[in-house]
Enzyme design. Structure first.
Site, PDB file in Angstrom:
ATOM      1  N   GLY A  85      53.003 -42.434  25.843  1.00 16.50           N
ATOM      2  CA  GLY A  85      53.453 -41.555  24.765  1.00 16.50           C
ATOM      3  C   GLY A  85      52.406 -41.330  23.699  1.00 16.50           C
ATOM      4  O   GLY A  85      52.695 -40.794  22.626  1.00 16.50           O
ATOM      5  N   GLY A 132      56.806 -39.714  31.499  1.00 17.02           N
ATOM      6  CA  GLY A 132      57.724 -39.680  30.371  1.00 17.02           C
ATOM      7  C   GLY A 132      57.811 -38.285  29.787  1.00 17.02           C
ATOM      8  O   GLY A 132      58.522 -37.417  30.284  1.00 17.02           O
ATOM      9  N   GLY A 133      57.032 -38.036  28.735  1.00 16.48           N
ATOM     10  CA  GLY A 133      57.086 -36.773  27.998  1.00 16.48           C
ATOM     11  C   GLY A 133      57.073 -35.530  28.876  1.00 16.48           C
ATOM     12  O   GLY A 133      57.874 -34.606  28.686  1.00 16.48           O
ATOM     13  N   HIS A 178      60.357 -51.875  32.010  1.00 18.24           N
ATOM     14  CA  HIS A 178      59.562 -50.888  31.267  1.00 18.24           C
ATOM     15  C   HIS A 178      59.098 -51.534  29.953  1.00 18.24           C
ATOM     16  O   HIS A 178      59.820 -52.331  29.360  1.00 18.24           O
ATOM     17  CB  HIS A 178      60.404 -49.640  30.974  1.00 18.24           C
ATOM     18  CG  HIS A 178      59.578 -48.506  30.463  1.00 18.24           C
ATOM     19  ND1 HIS A 178      59.186 -48.440  29.144  1.00 18.24           N
ATOM     20  CD2 HIS A 178      59.027 -47.441  31.082  1.00 18.24           C
ATOM     21  CE1 HIS A 178      58.433 -47.362  28.978  1.00 18.24           C
ATOM     22  NE2 HIS A 178      58.328 -46.732  30.131  1.00 18.24           N
ATOM     23  N   SER A 204      51.085 -41.051  29.720  1.00 20.04           N
ATOM     24  CA  SER A 204      50.494 -39.753  29.373  1.00 20.04           C
ATOM     25  C   SER A 204      49.970 -38.988  30.592  1.00 20.04           C
ATOM     26  O   SER A 204      48.950 -38.316  30.507  1.00 20.04           O
ATOM     27  CB  SER A 204      49.399 -39.913  28.318  1.00 20.04           C
ATOM     28  OG  SER A 204      49.953 -40.463  27.130  1.00 20.04           O
ATOM     29  N   GLU A 251      59.110 -50.561  27.115  1.00 20.64           N
ATOM     30  CA  GLU A 251      60.031 -50.343  25.997  1.00 20.64           C
ATOM     31  C   GLU A 251      61.274 -51.233  26.093  1.00 20.64           C
ATOM     32  O   GLU A 251      62.098 -51.242  25.177  1.00 20.64           O
ATOM     33  CB  GLU A 251      60.403 -48.849  25.934  1.00 20.64           C
ATOM     34  CG  GLU A 251      59.230 -48.040  25.384  1.00 20.64           C
ATOM     35  CD  GLU A 251      59.200 -46.577  25.817  1.00 20.64           C
ATOM     36  OE1 GLU A 251      60.223 -46.038  26.224  1.00 20.64           O
ATOM     37  OE2 GLU A 251      58.102 -45.987  25.731  1.00 20.64           O
ATOM     38  N   GLU A 267      51.630 -49.259  33.934  1.00 21.48           N
ATOM     39  CA  GLU A 267      51.705 -48.464  32.706  1.00 21.48           C
ATOM     40  C   GLU A 267      51.046 -49.231  31.563  1.00 21.48           C
ATOM     41  O   GLU A 267      51.682 -50.079  30.926  1.00 21.48           O
ATOM     42  CB  GLU A 267      53.177 -48.200  32.353  1.00 21.48           C
ATOM     43  CG  GLU A 267      53.900 -47.373  33.386  1.00 21.48           C
ATOM     44  CD  GLU A 267      55.031 -46.583  32.746  1.00 21.48           C
ATOM     45  OE1 GLU A 267      55.060 -45.358  32.926  1.00 21.48           O
ATOM     46  OE2 GLU A 267      55.875 -47.180  32.041  1.00 21.48           O
ATOM     47  N   ASN A 276      60.841 -40.105  33.720  1.00 20.88           N
ATOM     48  CA  ASN A 276      61.583 -41.057  32.894  1.00 20.88           C
ATOM     49  C   ASN A 276      61.958 -40.303  31.619  1.00 20.88           C
ATOM     50  O   ASN A 276      61.127 -40.107  30.746  1.00 20.88           O
ATOM     51  CB  ASN A 276      60.693 -42.279  32.588  1.00 20.88           C
ATOM     52  CG  ASN A 276      61.328 -43.223  31.594  1.00 20.88           C
ATOM     53  OD1 ASN A 276      62.520 -43.111  31.274  1.00 20.88           O
ATOM     54  ND2 ASN A 276      60.540 -44.176  31.099  1.00 20.88           N
ATOM     55  N   TRP A 277      63.212 -39.881  31.574  1.00 18.86           N
ATOM     56  CA  TRP A 277      63.656 -39.068  30.426  1.00 18.86           C
ATOM     57  C   TRP A 277      63.762 -39.898  29.143  1.00 18.86           C
ATOM     58  O   TRP A 277      63.897 -39.360  28.060  1.00 18.86           O
ATOM     59  CB  TRP A 277      65.024 -38.427  30.723  1.00 18.86           C
ATOM     60  CG  TRP A 277      65.003 -37.332  31.751  1.00 18.86           C
ATOM     61  CD1 TRP A 277      63.945 -36.932  32.532  1.00 18.86           C
ATOM     62  CD2 TRP A 277      66.112 -36.484  32.115  1.00 18.86           C
ATOM     63  NE1 TRP A 277      64.335 -35.904  33.349  1.00 18.86           N
ATOM     64  CE2 TRP A 277      65.654 -35.609  33.119  1.00 18.86           C
ATOM     65  CE3 TRP A 277      67.444 -36.387  31.692  1.00 18.86           C
ATOM     66  CZ2 TRP A 277      66.482 -34.636  33.697  1.00 18.86           C
ATOM     67  CZ3 TRP A 277      68.265 -35.437  32.264  1.00 18.86           C
ATOM     68  CH2 TRP A 277      67.782 -34.563  33.259  1.00 18.86           C
ATOM     69  N   LYS A 278      63.762 -41.223  29.274  1.00 18.18           N
ATOM     70  CA  LYS A 278      63.959 -42.127  28.121  1.00 18.18           C
ATOM     71  C   LYS A 278      65.249 -41.732  27.389  1.00 18.18           C
ATOM     72  O   LYS A 278      66.192 -41.296  28.035  1.00 18.18           O
ATOM     73  CB  LYS A 278      62.725 -42.102  27.208  1.00 18.18           C
ATOM     74  CG  LYS A 278      61.441 -42.375  28.007  1.00 18.18           C
ATOM     75  CD  LYS A 278      60.258 -42.726  27.161  1.00 18.18           C
ATOM     76  CE  LYS A 278      59.065 -43.019  28.077  1.00 18.18           C
ATOM     77  NZ  LYS A 278      57.893 -43.471  27.359  1.00 18.18           N
TER      78      LYS A 278
END
Ligand code: PGA
Length: 273
Positions: free
Chosen positions: A194, A255-256, A101, A234, A103, A188, A10-12
């Protein structure tokens, strides 16, 4: 019946320019084996809308990496300024789409003191909105990756299980057994996204098990056995093998660590065991 793990990046809101996206895809194609163990693990990258076409072209038809989007609106077309519909995504070559998600979910009823990070992150998705988005994605032939998870406050008050169960139940309104069997869920925990704080493998497996038993109760043991449930929050090269070794965890939403080709490839490799 063995479930095939899905490792999804997930590049966000990163790598949204053509040059950045092309560069990361080129690194990923080099870092990920295109032939070895291809049958054992599914891979996807969920990229910003602006580079869906770019990434689709850069991957080429032969890549084992599937294209994903990060959100979808539930109407197919019309006067909905700024929204992107499921048929648009399908036309852009998308296979998977993230839905709900944390976010993009809402925390209505929680007073926000300022125009702060909390507001910036919350687009107001409720479980009912998530349900509509799931239907829209399914109608367009996309595979929704339905994200659920509790906040730190919910966890500390002992309601993590109940929160997750309710999110699963409400998001599946009028979704058929056959459709559910093809869905992907992602557990999640919001407090682990993150932050560098990972849920322990045992606890992630336990809550993924709660998702599975909720689906069992709503549908059947067969549907619960078929549905894939990822862990996200994470996940990194150094904890992926442990997290992915648990029976209820069928992959990861990353993500990251999906922004670095070597890290993402290491997580894919960890899923092969
Ligand atoms: P993270 O994000 O891996 O950076 O914690 C996961 C996600 O939000 O999907």
């Amino acid at each position: 019946m063995a479930r095939k793990p899905l490792i999804a990046g997930n590049w966000k809101m990163n790598k949204g320019t053509v040059a950045e996206a092309e560069s990361l895809v080129s690194d990923l194609l080099k870092a990920l084996p295109q032939t070895d163990g291809v049958a054992a693990v599914d891979i996807a990258i969920c990229v910003p809308f602006t580079v869906l076409h770019t990434v689709n072209a850069a991957l080429g038809g032969a890549s084992r990496i599937a294209l994903g989007a990060q959100d979808v609106f539930w109407k197919s077309a019309g006067a909905y300024t700024g929204r992107i519909s499921a048929p648009f995504l399908a036309d852009a070559g998308v296979t998977y789409v993230l839905v709900g998600h944390s976010e993009t979910r809402g925390r209505f009823g929680v007073p926000e003191p300022d125009f702060n990070e909390a507001i910036l992150r919350h687009f107001g998705d409720t479980d009912a909105v998530v349900n509509r988005k799931i239907h829209a994605a399914l109608d367009a032939g996309l595979i929704p990756v339905v994200c659920v998870g509790e906040t730190l406050t919910e966890r500390e008050s002992g309601s993590a299980e109940a929160v997750v169960r309710l999110q699963v139940e409400e998001s599946l309104t009028r979704v058929s057994a056959e459709q559910v069997a093809g869905l992907v869920f992602a557990y999640e925990p919001v407090w682990a996204i993150g932050t560098g704080k990972t849920c322990s493998g045992e606890e992630a497996d336990r809550i993924c098990g709660v998702i599975r038993s909720t689906i069992h109760a709503l549908y059947s043991p067969e549907v619960a056995e078929a549905v894939r449930i990822q862990y996200g929050g994470s996940m990194k090269p150094d904890n992926a093998a442990d997290l992915l070794s648990y029976p209820n965890i069928d992959g990861g939403l990353i993500g990251g660590a999906s922004l670095k080709a070597a890290d993402f490839a290491a997580i894919v490799a960890a899923a092969h065991h």
